[in-house]
Design a protein around this motif. Structure first.
Motif, PDB file in Angstrom:
ATOM      1  N   LYS A   1       0.818  -1.213   0.000  1.00  0.00           N
ATOM      2  CA  LYS A   1       0.000   0.000   0.000  1.00  0.00           C
ATOM      3  C   LYS A   1       0.855   1.268   0.000  1.00  0.00           C
ATOM      4  O   LYS A   1       0.345   2.363  -0.220  1.00  0.00           O
ATOM      5  CB  LYS A   1      -0.934  -0.004   1.212  1.00  0.00           C
ATOM      6  N   PHE A   2       2.174   1.092   0.259  1.00  0.00           N
ATOM      7  CA  PHE A   2       3.067   2.250   0.252  1.00  0.00           C
ATOM      8  C   PHE A   2       3.550   2.523  -1.181  1.00  0.00           C
ATOM      9  O   PHE A   2       3.705   1.588  -1.980  1.00  0.00           O
ATOM     10  CB  PHE A   2       4.282   1.995   1.146  1.00  0.00           C
ATOM     11  N   PRO A   3       3.829   3.782  -1.521  1.00  0.00           N
ATOM     12  CA  PRO A   3       4.395   4.096  -2.839  1.00  0.00           C
ATOM     13  C   PRO A   3       5.729   3.382  -3.044  1.00  0.00           C
ATOM     14  O   PRO A   3       6.444   3.086  -2.074  1.00  0.00           O
ATOM     15  CB  PRO A   3       4.585   5.621  -2.788  1.00  0.00           C
ATOM     16  N   VAL A   4       6.068   3.120  -4.296  1.00  0.00           N
ATOM     17  CA  VAL A   4       7.292   2.385  -4.613  1.00  0.00           C
ATOM     18  C   VAL A   4       8.517   3.066  -4.018  1.00  0.00           C
ATOM     19  O   VAL A   4       9.423   2.410  -3.481  1.00  0.00           O
ATOM     20  CB  VAL A   4       7.442   2.249  -6.146  1.00  0.00           C
ATOM     21  N   GLU A   5       8.547   4.412  -4.083  1.00  0.00           N
ATOM     22  CA  GLU A   5       9.711   5.138  -3.566  1.00  0.00           C
ATOM     23  C   GLU A   5       9.884   4.892  -2.068  1.00  0.00           C
ATOM     24  O   GLU A   5      11.009   4.726  -1.581  1.00  0.00           O
ATOM     25  CB  GLU A   5       9.547   6.638  -3.826  1.00  0.00           C
ATOM     26  N   GLU A   6       8.785   4.857  -1.328  1.00  0.00           N
ATOM     27  CA  GLU A   6       8.868   4.629   0.113  1.00  0.00           C
ATOM     28  C   GLU A   6       9.284   3.194   0.416  1.00  0.00           C
ATOM     29  O   GLU A   6      10.023   2.936   1.370  1.00  0.00           O
ATOM     30  CB  GLU A   6       7.524   4.938   0.776  1.00  0.00           C
ATOM     31  N   GLN A   7       8.819   2.257  -0.405  1.00  0.00           N
ATOM     32  CA  GLN A   7       9.224   0.872  -0.215  1.00  0.00           C
ATOM     33  C   GLN A   7      10.733   0.730  -0.370  1.00  0.00           C
ATOM     34  O   GLN A   7      11.402   0.074   0.432  1.00  0.00           O
ATOM     35  CB  GLN A   7       8.513  -0.033  -1.218  1.00  0.00           C
ATOM     36  N   ARG A   8      11.277   1.374  -1.407  1.00  0.00           N
ATOM     37  CA  ARG A   8      12.726   1.277  -1.645  1.00  0.00           C
ATOM     38  C   ARG A   8      13.506   1.956  -0.543  1.00  0.00           C
ATOM     39  O   ARG A   8      14.597   1.515  -0.175  1.00  0.00           O
ATOM     40  CB  ARG A   8      13.050   1.898  -3.008  1.00  0.00           C
ATOM     41  N   ALA A   9      12.950   3.027   0.028  1.00  0.00           N
ATOM     42  CA  ALA A   9      13.630   3.725   1.125  1.00  0.00           C
ATOM     43  C   ALA A   9      13.665   2.868   2.384  1.00  0.00           C
ATOM     44  O   ALA A   9      14.591   2.963   3.193  1.00  0.00           O
ATOM     45  CB  ALA A   9      12.932   5.050   1.402  1.00  0.00           C
TER      46      ALA A   9
END
Length: 303
Positions: free
Chosen positions: A267-275
């Motif tokens: 449910k998190f944006p891809v950028e936040e997942q990678r962070a």
């Protein structure tokens, strides 16, 4: 006479006393309690606190009529040793954990008081109704010497319902735990109760029930040889009628799994997942309830 081979644990049983306009719930935990406690290896004082809180959650949660409903019990500190205590109940499933200051606990007495553990903390009880999607929360100070007393204060202050709560915890010779609890409430307008503002806290019918409930010993609540039915009979055998309600089986219910965590992370944006991911591309999620770590690859959570 009781059979010494009987072990009545991990279930809750409800009952009503129609002539006294009262309802009750009695619960005993055994292997389920040990399974939850074993995941954390807490010091004895924290272990006893969590056992008491889990029993309280089972008592109150098992009164929910909505099978998909959830009860969450949260006690938070204000200057105490314990930072946060969380337990929840859903459909007979129990889970819980305690976040505490180990150094402050070690420096204190062997059996700290409720105030020493929480300071000027508070108790919050939240009811989530799955069918109606309604949520109700009541918050009261952590007054009293035990969580049982704090829970009684919650129902008197937040619900205006006369309530008795008794909890008993025992550690057996083999190191296992047994915990029992009794929950009694007065509903002056019958089994469904009446409007809160019109509930009488000094009704003579309630005084009678509360006095009888107060005679229940902690050793009886935590004795697995005594069936729950036997305990109810001991208290109220002179009443004209005591109706037993359906029982609820108790299980350990941590809802974490790699699949569930991947769904939540998705449910998190891809950028936040990678962070959130480490150099190896894995997001490691710690579950406070079951004390396990779940590594999930970013590629498995991106939707």
């Amino acid at each position: 006479m009781e059979d010494d081979n009987i072990s009545d644990t991990d279930r809750a049983l409800g009952f009503t006393i129609p002539a006294r306009h009262a309802r009750g719930r009695i619960v005993r935990l055994g292997p389920v309690l040990d399974t939850i406690l074993a995941a954390h290896a807490y010091p004895p004082a924290i272990e006893a606190l969590l056992a008491e809180a889990l029993t309280l959650a089972a008592l109150i949660g098992s009164t929910l009529k909505d099978a998909g409903g959830q009860l969450t019990l949260q006690a938070q500190t204000d200057g105490g040793v314990v930072k946060l205590l969380v337990c929840d109940y859903k459909g007979g499933e129990l889970r819980g954990y305690v976040d505490f200051d180990a150094e402050r606990l070690a420096a204190g007495p062997e059996q700290p008081s409720l105030f020493a553990l929480f300071g000027a903390g508070y108790l919050a009880i939240t009811f989530d109704q799955a069918a109606t999607r309604e949520r109700y929360q009541g918050i009261v100070p952590l007054d009293g010497d035990t969580l049982a007393q704090a829970a009684q204060n919650y129902f008197v202050q937040s619900e205006q319902i006369p309530t008795l709560v008794k909890l008993g915890i025992a550690r057996r010779a083999d190191g296992s735990h047994v915990a029992g609890g009794l929950f009694l409430q007065h509903l002056p307008e019958g089994e469904e109760g009446r409007e809160r503002l019109h509930t009488r806290l000094d009704h003579p019918e309630w005084e009678h029930v509360a006095i009888l409930g107060g005679t229940m010993g902690i050793d009886e609540l935590a004795d697995p040889v005594l069936s729950l039915e036997t305990l109810i009979w001991r208290l109220f055998n002179e009443e004209d009628e005591v109706r037993l309600l359906s029982e609820v089986a108790m299980t350990r219910g941590c809802r974490c799994s790699p699949e569930y965590i991947a769904q939540v992370l998705g449910k998190f944006p891809v950028e936040e997942q990678r962070a959130m991911a480490g150099d190896d591309g894995m997001i490691t999620v710690d579950c406070a309830f079951c004390a396990q770590k779940f590594p999930v690859a970013v590629t498995n959570v991106v939707l």
